[in-house]
Design a protein around this motif. Structure first.
Motif, PDB file in Angstrom:
ATOM      1  N   HIS A 115      -5.831  -7.727 -10.522  1.00  0.00           N
ATOM      2  CA  HIS A 115      -4.907  -6.836  -9.797  1.00  0.00           C
ATOM      3  C   HIS A 115      -5.176  -5.354 -10.046  1.00  0.00           C
ATOM      4  O   HIS A 115      -4.365  -4.506  -9.670  1.00  0.00           O
ATOM      5  N   CYS A 145      -5.970  -1.634  -9.763  1.00  0.00           N
ATOM      6  CA  CYS A 145      -5.587  -0.829  -8.595  1.00  0.00           C
ATOM      7  C   CYS A 145      -6.634  -0.848  -7.475  1.00  0.00           C
ATOM      8  O   CYS A 145      -7.801  -0.520  -7.696  1.00  0.00           O
ATOM      9  N   VAL A 157       0.850  -1.198   0.000  1.00  0.00           N
ATOM     10  CA  VAL A 157       0.000   0.000   0.000  1.00  0.00           C
ATOM     11  C   VAL A 157       0.888   1.251   0.000  1.00  0.00           C
ATOM     12  O   VAL A 157       0.631   2.219  -0.729  1.00  0.00           O
ATOM     13  N   THR A 212       0.081   8.854  -7.393  1.00  0.00           N
ATOM     14  CA  THR A 212      -0.798  10.020  -7.520  1.00  0.00           C
ATOM     15  C   THR A 212       0.059  11.267  -7.723  1.00  0.00           C
ATOM     16  O   THR A 212      -0.319  12.191  -8.448  1.00  0.00           O
TER      17      THR A 212
HETATM   18  C1  HEM Z   1      -2.926   7.686  -9.915  1.00  0.00           C
HETATM   19  C2  HEM Z   1      -2.604   6.837  -8.967  1.00  0.00           C
HETATM   20  C3  HEM Z   1      -2.426   5.359  -9.153  1.00  0.00           C
HETATM   21  C4  HEM Z   1      -2.153   4.620 -10.284  1.00  0.00           C
HETATM   22  C5  HEM Z   1      -1.985   5.120 -11.712  1.00  0.00           C
HETATM   23  C6  HEM Z   1      -2.076   3.233  -9.894  1.00  0.00           C
HETATM   24  C7  HEM Z   1      -1.823   2.187 -10.768  1.00  0.00           C
HETATM   25  C8  HEM Z   1      -1.908   0.849 -10.429  1.00  0.00           C
HETATM   26  C9  HEM Z   1      -1.781  -0.251 -11.351  1.00  0.00           C
HETATM   27  C10 HEM Z   1      -1.489  -0.108 -12.845  1.00  0.00           C
HETATM   28  C11 HEM Z   1      -1.970  -1.401 -10.652  1.00  0.00           C
HETATM   29  C12 HEM Z   1      -2.012  -2.806 -11.240  1.00  0.00           C
HETATM   30  C13 HEM Z   1      -0.807  -3.626 -10.946  1.00  0.00           C
HETATM   31  C14 HEM Z   1      -0.723  -4.900 -11.738  1.00  0.00           C
HETATM   32  O1  HEM Z   1      -1.631  -5.284 -12.462  1.00  0.00           O
HETATM   33  O2  HEM Z   1       0.341  -5.533 -11.625  1.00  0.00           O
HETATM   34  C15 HEM Z   1      -2.179  -1.032  -9.271  1.00  0.00           C
HETATM   35  C16 HEM Z   1      -2.363  -1.921  -8.233  1.00  0.00           C
HETATM   36  C17 HEM Z   1      -2.457  -1.555  -6.899  1.00  0.00           C
HETATM   37  N1  HEM Z   1      -2.537  -0.270  -6.396  1.00  0.00           N
HETATM   38 FE1  HEM Z   1      -2.542   1.427  -7.467  1.00  0.00          FE
HETATM   39  N2  HEM Z   1      -2.279   3.157  -8.542  1.00  0.00           N
HETATM   40  C18 HEM Z   1      -2.504   4.424  -8.047  1.00  0.00           C
HETATM   41  C19 HEM Z   1      -2.757   4.776  -6.734  1.00  0.00           C
HETATM   42  C20 HEM Z   1      -2.819   3.904  -5.669  1.00  0.00           C
HETATM   43  C21 HEM Z   1      -3.023   4.279  -4.281  1.00  0.00           C
HETATM   44  C22 HEM Z   1      -3.218   5.711  -3.787  1.00  0.00           C
HETATM   45  C23 HEM Z   1      -3.000   3.121  -3.552  1.00  0.00           C
HETATM   46  C24 HEM Z   1      -3.170   2.920  -2.072  1.00  0.00           C
HETATM   47  C25 HEM Z   1      -3.764   3.732  -1.260  1.00  0.00           C
HETATM   48  C26 HEM Z   1      -2.778   2.024  -4.488  1.00  0.00           C
HETATM   49  C27 HEM Z   1      -2.705   0.709  -4.131  1.00  0.00           C
HETATM   50  C28 HEM Z   1      -2.622  -0.353  -5.025  1.00  0.00           C
HETATM   51  C29 HEM Z   1      -2.611  -1.741  -4.615  1.00  0.00           C
HETATM   52  C30 HEM Z   1      -2.723  -2.283  -3.186  1.00  0.00           C
HETATM   53  C31 HEM Z   1      -2.502  -2.503  -5.793  1.00  0.00           C
HETATM   54  C32 HEM Z   1      -2.422  -4.014  -5.902  1.00  0.00           C
HETATM   55  C33 HEM Z   1      -3.753  -4.624  -6.198  1.00  0.00           C
HETATM   56  C34 HEM Z   1      -3.692  -6.129  -6.374  1.00  0.00           C
HETATM   57  O3  HEM Z   1      -2.642  -6.698  -6.627  1.00  0.00           O
HETATM   58  O4  HEM Z   1      -4.747  -6.767  -6.266  1.00  0.00           O
HETATM   59  N3  HEM Z   1      -2.681   2.533  -5.753  1.00  0.00           N
HETATM   60  N4  HEM Z   1      -2.158   0.344  -9.156  1.00  0.00           N
END
Ligand code: HEM
Length: 423
Positions: free
Chosen positions: A350, A352, A239, A247
């Motif tokens: 997965h 986000c 996280v 962001t």
């Molecule tokens: C503009 C902001 C963000 C973008 C562009 C983004 C992008 C992504 C992407 C592309 C993934 C997919 C990873 C994959 O398929 O391997 C992901 C997963 C994830 N993101 Fe974000 N993220 C953002 C903000 C955040 C924030 C603020 C948090 C936490 C508070 C967060 C927590 C997570 C978590 C825990 C996963 C893993 C989900 C899983 O594996 O099931 N993200 N994010």
């Protein structure tokens, strides 16, 4: 680059200076000439850059595994190339169906309603950060990028005033070149500090529960049992890693673009109801998380290419988001584009988990910049980009001048004593 469109060997290194300078052009050329290609960089890996291949791979977890397979590509975080030296991350390094029970509890903590409850905190921190420079008429606007880190650290019940340590650790691993001093410092000094601090915090919260997300994970159940400390740590580190830089990357890129495009900035200032649709376009064109990796689990053919068990693959959300097959005039930033089926937050199991929190933070930052610093002028000669745009793209520094304004928080300190110190 070979003229054979079916799986050519390509010249591609997403951590190179060339990529940092030209990543949009490089992906554009790949989509056109080699949407699935093989590069010899970092021991060799497939690069998937068009929408169809990235979308399909993201939804085929049996063939494109997110799990750790140390025997292929060495030890480390399975979703980066090369593998970053982090601890095991849950659930991003677990394939379905085993990832599902973890996602269930994480989703509860990050659902739209839960994200909404964070809004007063988000507003407080954005107001305080803008207050810290508003009277001077000049600032490094990239400082607003601190807000996502502060909010996430506070949300976990950790000390938000120490946010920079977490940024130095987890964000540096995805924004500095793997062979740089900065990266070495992150891996050898900053990440171990995060590990120690967060593990102590989990132990402290077991004895001293509080109204924070760490306590929530301590109490949560997966398949009828409580999580152990290692599992909680794996979730919290992910996280932090997912929350602190992404962001920031979205906001810094958008603010520079809005300076360069005053007409769109004027429209958003005059009509705030346009902001949500514009943010989706910023997510598409700037793709804060540019690309993440998988490991191939079978000898087979994928989009005409002979993939082999153990091959590594990079899925470029950035490429997919500018694929002309999917988006009309993809290089044109149209802040009214709708529908906008970008995949900046990934696709499939997965996708986000923090996207509602991310949007809540970004929306508040844009809103306060527009209302309080609306006439900001960027000194473009002195902006500093991340030294490596391969995983996260964005700016470290955005010097600006603007008409000075008033502070709003009064005597309320930016960092209150509302969290319980665990050290
Ligand atoms: C503009 C902001 C963000 C973008 C562009 C983004 C992008 C992504 C992407 C592309 C993934 C997919 C990873 C994959 O398929 O391997 C992901 C997963 C994830 N993101 Fe974000 N993220 C953002 C903000 C955040 C924030 C603020 C948090 C936490 C508070 C967060 C927590 C997570 C978590 C825990 C996963 C893993 C989900 C899983 O594996 O099931 N993200 N994010």
């Amino acid at each position: 680059m070979s003229s054979d469109k079916r799986c050519p060997v390509i010249h591609f290194d997403h951590h190179s200076a060339e990529h940092t300078a030209n990543h949009v052009e490089i992906y554009r050329e790949l989509i056109e000439k080699a949407p699935v290609g093989w590069t010899e960089a970092y021991g060799g890996f497939w690069v998937l850059s068009d929408y169809a291949s990235v979308y399909e791979a993201s939804r085929n977890d049996d063939l494109f595994s997110s799990a750790r397979h140390d025997e292929y590509g060495g030890p480390g975080l399975a979703v980066t190339i090369p593998k970053a030296p982090t601890e095991f991350h849950i659930p991003i390094e677990i394939d379905p169906p085993n990832s599902a029970p973890y996602r269930k509890i994480i989703n509860k903590a990050t659902a739209p309603k839960a994200a909404e409850r964070l809004l007063p905190k988000i507003e407080h921190y954005v107001t305080g950060i803008v207050d810290s420079f508003i009277e001077t008429g000049e600032a490094d606007l990239a400082i607003v990028a601190a807000v996502p880190a502060i909010v996430v650290i506070d949300w976990l019940g950790l000390d938000p005033s120490e946010y920079q340590f977490y940024v130095d650790a987890m964000h540096t691993l995805v924004s500095a070149a793997p062979d740089s001093e900065e990266y070495k410092h992150a891996a050898e000094v900053a990440v171990p500090w995060v590990t120690k601090t967060v593990r102590e915090h989990i132990a402290f919260r077991r004895e001293n529960p509080a109204d924070d997300i760490t306590t929530y994970f301590i109490d949560a159940e997966v398949d009828g049992r409580k999580l152990d400390d290692d599992e909680i740590y794996s979730i919290l580190e992910l996280v932090i890693s997912g929350g602190v830089g992404t962001t920031a990357s979205l906001v810094t890129q958008s603010l520079v673009w809005l300076y360069q495009n005053p007409e769109e900035r004027r429209q958003l200032i005059e009509d705030p109801s346009m902001l949500d649709v514009a943010m989706e376009e910023f997510l598409r064109v700037f793709s804060p998380t540019q690309a993440l990796a998988r490991t191939i689990m079978e000898d087979t053919e994928f989009h005409g290419c002979p993939v082999r068990k153990g091959d590594r693959a990079l899925l470029s959300w950035a490429g997919a988001n500018r694929d002309p097959e999917q988006f009309d005039d993809p290089d044109n930033v149209d802040i009214t584009r709708w529908p906008n089926r970008h995949i900046a937050f990934g696709v499939g199991v997965h996708r986000c988990a923090g996207l509602y929190i991310a949007k809540g933070i970004a929306r508040e930052i844009f809103t306060q910049v527009f209302t309080r610093l609306g006439d900001y002028v960027v000194d473009m000669d002195n902006v500093v980009s991340y030294p490596d745009q391969g995983t996260n793209a964005g700016y470290h520094s955005i010097p600006v001048t603007f008409t000075p304004g008033e502070r709003l928080l009064g005597d309320t300190p930016l960092f209150g004593e509302h969290y319980t110190k665990s050290r």
